[in-house]
Design an enzyme around this catalytic site. Structure first.
Site, short mmCIF file in Angstrom:
data_model
loop_
_atom_site.label_atom_id
_atom_site.label_comp_id
_atom_site.label_asym_id
_atom_site.label_seq_id
_atom_site.Cartn_x
_atom_site.Cartn_y
_atom_site.Cartn_z
CG HIS A 89 -42.21 -8.86 15.22
ND1 HIS A 89 -42.05 -7.49 15.17
CD2 HIS A 89 -43.49 -9.08 15.62
CE1 HIS A 89 -43.16 -6.90 15.55
NE2 HIS A 89 -44.06 -7.85 15.83
CB THR A 109 -27.22 1.85 33.89
OG1 THR A 109 -26.12 1.33 33.11
CG2 THR A 109 -26.78 3.10 34.65
CB CYS A 153 -23.79 -3.31 35.22
SG CYS A 153 -24.53 -2.46 33.81
CG HIS A 186 -42.43 -6.52 18.77
ND1 HIS A 186 -42.88 -5.24 18.58
CD2 HIS A 186 -43.54 -7.29 18.93
CE1 HIS A 186 -44.21 -5.22 18.62
NE2 HIS A 186 -44.63 -6.45 18.85
CG ASP A 214 -20.90 -3.75 37.39
OD1 ASP A 214 -21.99 -3.90 38.00
OD2 ASP A 214 -20.57 -2.68 36.85
C1 RB5 Z 1 -20.01 1.09 37.38
O1 RB5 Z 1 -19.77 2.19 38.18
C2 RB5 Z 1 -21.08 1.41 36.36
O2 RB5 Z 1 -20.53 2.21 35.37
C3 RB5 Z 1 -21.63 0.12 35.78
O3 RB5 Z 1 -22.18 -0.64 36.79
C4 RB5 Z 1 -22.71 0.27 34.74
O4 RB5 Z 1 -23.74 1.10 35.19
C5 RB5 Z 1 -22.25 0.62 33.40
O5 RB5 Z 1 -23.02 0.76 32.45
#
Ligand code: RB5
Length: 157
Positions: A133, A67, A65, A98, A8
């Site tokens: 596993h 995170t 993304c 695993h 994203d």
């Molecule tokens: C976008 O702002 C953010 O929420 C997305 O990139 C991601 O971190 C979502 O888990």
């Protein structure tokens, strides 16, 4: 391997350099977007890449993304996909060894490109250990089957 990549806006800046890095490791990359830093919805791009993985059109997926968490939450809902948000070398090694993970979800905001390159390299180089596993991964995958009634109390090991 044939590898899906998607991001994203939170992962966009790292997507092209990481795609080039994956190619430098000898893999073929298929890019499922996004195409700019314009705000967009990560579940759309996770869905496109993860469904291609589930259909067998690619062997692995790398999703980026802010995170890695939103990509992982979405991709792991697609039957056949084992996705996790990964930020360390220890976790990617165990994810492969695993969990036989096939969909690596990484952070474009909290991990550097250099760190993500190291994580990606390990994602491709670490084999699944199998053995004890094997059965556990099979138990993960039974959750994909809507007919699976759930674990019966007492039937645990
Ligand atoms: C976008 O702002 C953010 O929420 C997305 O990139 C991601 O971190 C979502 O888990």
């Amino acid at each position: 391997m044939r590898v899906a990549i998607a991001s994203d806006h939170g992962g966009f800046i790292q997507k092209a350099p990481l795609a080039a890095y994956i190619e430098s490791l000898g893999h073929e990359v298929v890019d499922f977007g996004c195409d700019s830093e314009e705000r967009c919805d990560y579940p759309d791009f996770a869905d496109l890449a993860a469904r291609a993985l589930a259909r067998g059109e690619v062997d692995r997926a790398v999703l980026i993304c802010g995170t890695g968490i939103g990509m992982a939450l979405t991709a792991d809902k697609i039957p056949g996909v084992r996705a996790a948000a990964i930020q360390s070398l220890e976790f990617v090694e165990l994810f492969r060894a695993h969990n036989n993970g096939n969909c690596l979800c990484i952070s474009g905001r909290f991990s550097t490109i250099e760190m993500n390159q190291r994580i990606i390299r390990s994602f491709f180089e670490t084999p699944f250990e199998g053995g004890r596993h094997e059965g556990r991964v099979a138990k993960i995958m039974r959750e994909d089957d809507p007919a699976f009634p759930g674990v019966v109390e007492g039937d645990v090991r």
